[in-house]
Design an enzyme around this catalytic site. Structure first.
Site, mmCIF file in Angstrom:
data_model
loop_
_atom_site.group_PDB
_atom_site.id
_atom_site.type_symbol
_atom_site.label_atom_id
_atom_site.label_comp_id
_atom_site.label_asym_id
_atom_site.label_seq_id
_atom_site.Cartn_x
_atom_site.Cartn_y
_atom_site.Cartn_z
ATOM 1 N N ASP A 160 -10.057 -15.588 -16.372
ATOM 2 C CA ASP A 160 -10.831 -16.055 -15.228
ATOM 3 C C ASP A 160 -11.971 -16.983 -15.678
ATOM 4 O O ASP A 160 -12.729 -16.638 -16.590
ATOM 5 C CB ASP A 160 -11.413 -14.806 -14.546
ATOM 6 C CG ASP A 160 -12.050 -15.088 -13.218
ATOM 7 O OD1 ASP A 160 -11.309 -15.355 -12.266
ATOM 8 O OD2 ASP A 160 -13.293 -15.028 -13.132
ATOM 9 N N ASP A 218 0.849 -1.194 0.000
ATOM 10 C CA ASP A 218 0.000 0.000 0.000
ATOM 11 C C ASP A 218 0.886 1.246 0.000
ATOM 12 O O ASP A 218 1.563 1.522 0.984
ATOM 13 C CB ASP A 218 -0.893 -0.047 1.255
ATOM 14 C CG ASP A 218 -1.657 1.243 1.474
ATOM 15 O OD1 ASP A 218 -1.848 1.997 0.492
ATOM 16 O OD2 ASP A 218 -2.062 1.488 2.625
ATOM 17 N N ASN A 237 -0.362 4.472 -0.786
ATOM 18 C CA ASN A 237 -1.051 5.738 -0.464
ATOM 19 C C ASN A 237 -1.658 5.751 0.935
ATOM 20 O O ASN A 237 -2.427 6.641 1.283
ATOM 21 C CB ASN A 237 -2.110 6.076 -1.528
ATOM 22 C CG ASN A 237 -3.270 5.095 -1.521
ATOM 23 O OD1 ASN A 237 -3.255 4.116 -0.763
ATOM 24 N ND2 ASN A 237 -4.274 5.346 -2.353
ATOM 25 N N ASP A 269 -1.904 -1.122 -3.758
ATOM 26 C CA ASP A 269 -2.178 -0.371 -4.985
ATOM 27 C C ASP A 269 -1.011 -0.514 -5.973
ATOM 28 O O ASP A 269 0.015 -1.131 -5.650
ATOM 29 C CB ASP A 269 -2.442 1.108 -4.667
ATOM 30 C CG ASP A 269 -1.442 1.651 -3.651
ATOM 31 O OD1 ASP A 269 -0.240 1.384 -3.829
ATOM 32 O OD2 ASP A 269 -1.853 2.303 -2.662
ATOM 33 N N GLU A 324 -8.020 -20.135 -16.834
ATOM 34 C CA GLU A 324 -8.432 -20.735 -15.550
ATOM 35 C C GLU A 324 -9.698 -21.543 -15.805
ATOM 36 O O GLU A 324 -10.678 -21.024 -16.343
ATOM 37 C CB GLU A 324 -8.705 -19.647 -14.510
ATOM 38 C CG GLU A 324 -8.892 -20.260 -13.124
ATOM 39 C CD GLU A 324 -9.860 -19.505 -12.222
ATOM 40 O OE1 GLU A 324 -9.737 -19.642 -11.008
ATOM 41 O OE2 GLU A 324 -10.741 -18.785 -12.739
ATOM 42 N N ASP A 349 -3.950 3.937 2.544
ATOM 43 C CA ASP A 349 -5.374 3.727 2.869
ATOM 44 C C ASP A 349 -5.644 2.302 3.371
ATOM 45 O O ASP A 349 -6.790 1.893 3.527
ATOM 46 C CB ASP A 349 -6.266 4.043 1.655
ATOM 47 C CG ASP A 349 -6.001 3.121 0.472
ATOM 48 O OD1 ASP A 349 -5.087 2.261 0.554
ATOM 49 O OD2 ASP A 349 -6.705 3.239 -0.547
ATOM 50 N N ASP A 385 -5.377 -9.907 -15.620
ATOM 51 C CA ASP A 385 -6.486 -10.809 -15.352
ATOM 52 C C ASP A 385 -7.639 -10.382 -16.260
ATOM 53 O O ASP A 385 -7.949 -9.194 -16.357
ATOM 54 C CB ASP A 385 -6.890 -10.674 -13.875
ATOM 55 C CG ASP A 385 -7.262 -12.008 -13.259
ATOM 56 O OD1 ASP A 385 -8.109 -12.688 -13.860
ATOM 57 O OD2 ASP A 385 -6.711 -12.351 -12.204
ATOM 58 N N HIS A 434 -4.660 -16.747 -5.094
ATOM 59 C CA HIS A 434 -5.494 -15.934 -4.194
ATOM 60 C C HIS A 434 -6.761 -16.651 -3.748
ATOM 61 O O HIS A 434 -7.513 -16.114 -2.937
ATOM 62 C CB HIS A 434 -5.842 -14.625 -4.905
ATOM 63 C CG HIS A 434 -6.696 -14.859 -6.127
ATOM 64 N ND1 HIS A 434 -6.230 -15.478 -7.260
ATOM 65 C CD2 HIS A 434 -7.998 -14.588 -6.366
ATOM 66 C CE1 HIS A 434 -7.200 -15.563 -8.150
ATOM 67 N NE2 HIS A 434 -8.284 -15.035 -7.633
ATOM 68 N N ASP A 435 -7.026 -17.828 -4.306
ATOM 69 C CA ASP A 435 -8.225 -18.590 -3.926
ATOM 70 C C ASP A 435 -7.901 -19.799 -3.065
ATOM 71 O O ASP A 435 -8.809 -20.558 -2.704
ATOM 72 C CB ASP A 435 -8.936 -19.105 -5.191
ATOM 73 C CG ASP A 435 -9.510 -17.990 -6.036
ATOM 74 O OD1 ASP A 435 -9.872 -16.942 -5.469
ATOM 75 O OD2 ASP A 435 -9.595 -18.168 -7.270
HETATM 76 C C1 NOJ Z 1 -12.013 -17.175 -10.146
HETATM 77 C C2 NOJ Z 1 -11.208 -16.187 -9.365
HETATM 78 O O1 NOJ Z 1 -9.915 -16.696 -9.194
HETATM 79 C C3 NOJ Z 1 -11.932 -15.953 -8.070
HETATM 80 O O2 NOJ Z 1 -11.178 -15.186 -7.166
HETATM 81 C C4 NOJ Z 1 -13.245 -15.292 -8.369
HETATM 82 O O3 NOJ Z 1 -13.994 -15.178 -7.188
HETATM 83 C C5 NOJ Z 1 -14.059 -16.105 -9.391
HETATM 84 N N1 NOJ Z 1 -13.267 -16.573 -10.473
HETATM 85 C C6 NOJ Z 1 -15.158 -15.263 -9.969
HETATM 86 O O4 NOJ Z 1 -14.594 -14.289 -10.809
#
Ligand code: NOJ
Length: 681
Positions: A328, A144, A146, A152, A384, A148, A221, A456-457
């Site tokens: 995605d 980060d 800035n 970013d 993906e 907040d 993405d 990230h998932d």
């Molecule tokens: C896959 C992404 O990796 C995930 O983070 C997102 O919630 C879903 N697609 C919906 O876009």
């Protein structure tokens, strides 16, 4: 192939096959592993006939077809536009894209042919991504600038030398576009602008420039299965008279039901963030489909105007200088028939993403995208694909169709989910995982794998597959890196994975931020579950584990931000952080740096064939990679107990050690979470 015509990089390449190395186009006999020989051009083969002057016989197993060639033989099997296996099988032709012929079945001989052609394909200069290591930045949690509390683009700009030091080739940037942030940016309301949370288009231009100056490419993405419900396209589409009325999946209520009442949804599809996948829109008097949150309506790719708008937008980003896209949930863009599916017991809905995946027009849509956007531009295109199959992934990434570079598939990260539920997990099933790796390493054929444990998932791999106790945290983080990065494919490092960041000790509802997690909790509570019963599962499976702020140093907010961050910093930041690890040559960070370097240095790591040893061993993950006469052996103890190597492994005691997590005291014993990479020849 017409005389003198040069249509394929195959001709310029050298093939390593078994003991033989020969240049393609070289007209001499050579023995293959299976005792067959390379036959001279024009040799007749019993049982198979190539009826085309545009075909060249490369071997008993492989025929090179130049565009337009037609193969008509009941005894032939088409592996790709360029390769045909001449053994009993089936020819399947695809009429949609004239040059595309697809394989239907495999046998041992195909593997041989596949490896011949793949070795040649690997040499294609435009497929730079086969040698690359990708680093994923989740901007909200990276840095980060800035103040907040939210990461970013300027924050990323401040850490590019760190990425250079790690040695990665590509940055994949999770969404920074304008968005209401219902799903942290995976709900986009303007594809061609940057959300003020993250910065401006000028910042992105600067990021492209500064990454390129360091020899790093940028992958954006691309979230085009759905938009935000606040996207102008959707707002317009809500009016049935508008030119965009058909841009989303609108359907009337189920017959005989009052629109907007429970059970009136058009069909029983469940959303990935639980509840019905259909939302009633009073303005339109109809339901729209949202496979994810109700603020993420699915675009209707059947409408050619939608496709054109998306392709134009992609080209606009390419003109700005980005180097490719991570797409995605791209295998959800072609939908099946809108009809009820089998109910998932006790839910009243059908929760089965694989039923919605890989619809009938996938190759049409991706083929069109390829022609309109990707073709000839030297890009990386990553799909993906939740719920996809190995066979499908192989077809999307077949280099001769050129639709995608690689698929990001989910089979391995679903292995510890009970009944497909990420919030109800088992211990990591190493034997099953190893067999799954083998299936994909072998089965992708001419296609290409993405290699990942984290993103990230996903929860943090050290906590999920390794051992995050202080005693073994560092060793297990390194060894998870070793076993993944020595595979064939393109490895992905998710921010913080290179430090061995761990899951966060989540306890209460208020600790979570992720929409999937919170929706799941509320849904379970509506169905009568007490929160205390659900929370421990959430803590293990939540995507927030991956999203805690990047641990840059041991100071305030882990050096992520000057302000309290949007999601709490892991309390172990004083022990696990970048500043300390950069100083320590034995750190997880430097192990990852060496892994990246090994891929860059060693052709056998990039291209070698994979063979799994000791498939049923629960403690040891052992494999070889072989390219011509080069071979490496990967030895890993994936448990918190010492492991003795059994007899019968390749003799490695006196061999060069390319990488090791521990000092080697006894060549035949691996300490808990010890791994070694050894050059056998
Ligand atoms: C896959 C992404 O990796 C995930 O983070 C997102 O919630 C879903 N697609 C919906 O876009």
């Amino acid at each position: 192939m017409a005389p003198g015509e040069s249509t394929s990089a195959l001709e310029e390449s050298t093939l390593a096959v078994g003991e033989s190395t020969l240049a393609l186009g070289e007209s001499r006999d050579a023995e293959f592993d299976d005792g067959t020989a390379l036959l001279r051009r024009g040799t007749a083969l019993p049982g198979a006939q190539v009826l085309s002057s545009a075909a060249e016989l490369l071997s008993p197993g492989a025929v090179l077809l130049s565009p337009g060639a037609v193969l008509l033989s009941p005894g032939a099997q088409v592996l790709s536009p360029g390769v045909v296996l001449l053994s009993p099988g089936v020819v399947e032709t695809c009429t949609k894209r004239p040059e595309t012929l697809r394989a239907r079945c495999r046998d041992e001989r195909i593997l041989l042919v596949t490896s011949i052609v793949q070795s040649a394909r690997d040499a294609r200069p435009d497929e730079w991504w086969r040698s690359a290591v990708v680093y994923q930045v989740y901007p909200r949690s990276f840095a980060d600038a800035n103040g907040d509390g939210i990461g970013d683009i300027k924050g990323i700009l401040g850490h590019l030398d760190y990425l250079s030091m790690l040695g990665v080739d590509v940055v994949w940037l999770s969404p920074v576009y304008t968005s209401p942030q219902d799903d942290n940016g995976y709900d986009i309301s303007d594809y061609q602008d940057i959300d003020p949370l993250f910065g401006t288009l000028d910042d992105i231009d600067k990021l492209i420039e500064e990454l390129h100056d360091r020899g790093i490419k940028l992958v954006m993405d691309l979230v085009v299965n759905h938009t935000s419900d606040e996207h102008a396209w959707f707002e317009e589409s809500r009016d049935p008279e508008s030119p965009k009325s058909d841009w989303y999946w609108w359907r009337p209520a189920r017959e005989g039901h009052e629109p907007g009442t429970p059970g009136a949804e058009p069909v029983n599809w469940g959303s990935a963030f639980p509840g019905p996948a259909w939302q009633y829109d009073a303005a339109r008097g109809e339901y729209f489909l949202h496979i994810f949150s109700r603020k993420q309506p699915d675009l209707n790719w059947e409408n050619p105007e939608v496709r054109t708008a998306i392709f134009d937008m992609m080209n606009w980003w390419l003109e700005r200088g980005v180097d490719g896209f991570r797409m995605d949930v791209i295998n959800l863009i072609s939908k099946p028939e809108v009809e009820d599916g089998p109910e998932t017991p006790g839910t009243g809905l059908c929760y089965d993403l694989s039923r919605l995946a890989d619809g009938p027009r996938m190759h049409d849509f991706l083929g069109e995208m390829y022609e309109s956007v990707l073709k000839g531009k030297n890009l990386i295109a990553v799909g993906e694909m939740p719920g996809t199959t190995l066979e499908k992934a192989a077809s999307y990434t077949d280099p001769t169709t050129g639709e995608l570079s690689m698929v990001f598939q989910f089979e391995h990260v679903d292995l510890d989910h009970r009944a497909g539920n990420r919030f109800d997990v088992t211990d990591w099933p190493w034997v099953e995982y190893k067999k799954n790796v083998l299936r994909w390493q072998d089965g992708i054929g001419m296609g290409w794998n993405s290699l990942y444990l984290e993103n990230h998932d996903q929860p943090r791999s050290v906590s999920r597959m390794g051992d995050d106790s202080p005693q073994f945290r560092q060793a297990s983080a390194k060894t998870l890196g070793t076993v993944l990065h020595m595979l064939r494919g393109t490895p992905y490092i998710y921010q913080g994975e290179e430090l061995g960041m761990t899951n966060y000790p989540f306890e209460a509802e208020g600790d979570f931020r992720d929409i999937e997690t919170l929706n799941y909790l509320h849904h379970a509570m509506q169905l009568g579950a007490p929160a205390e019963a659900v929370l421990p599962g959430l803590a293990k499976g939540t995507r927030d584990n991956a999203r805690t702020p990047m641990q840059w140093d041991g100071g305030v907010n882990a050096g992520f931000s000057e302000t309290g961050p949007w999601l709490a910093v892991n309390p172990n930041a004083s022990e696990i952080n970048a500043v300390d690890q950069i100083k320590d040559p034995e750190s997880v960070f430097h192990h990852y740096r060496r892994l990246v370097q090994l891929r860059h240095d060693e052709e056998v790591v990039r291209l070698g064939e994979f063979a799994l040893l000791l498939p049923d061993d629960e403690q040891l993950f052992v494999y070889t990679r072989t390219l011509g006469d080069e071979q490496i052996l990967v030895l890993a103890n994936v448990s918190s107990r010492p492991a003795r190597l059994p007899l019968g492994l390749p003799d490695h005691g006196a061999c060069e050690v390319l990488l090791a997590t521990h000092e080697i005291d006894d060549v035949d014993v691996l300490a808990p979470w010890e791994s070694r990479v050894v050059r056998l020849s």
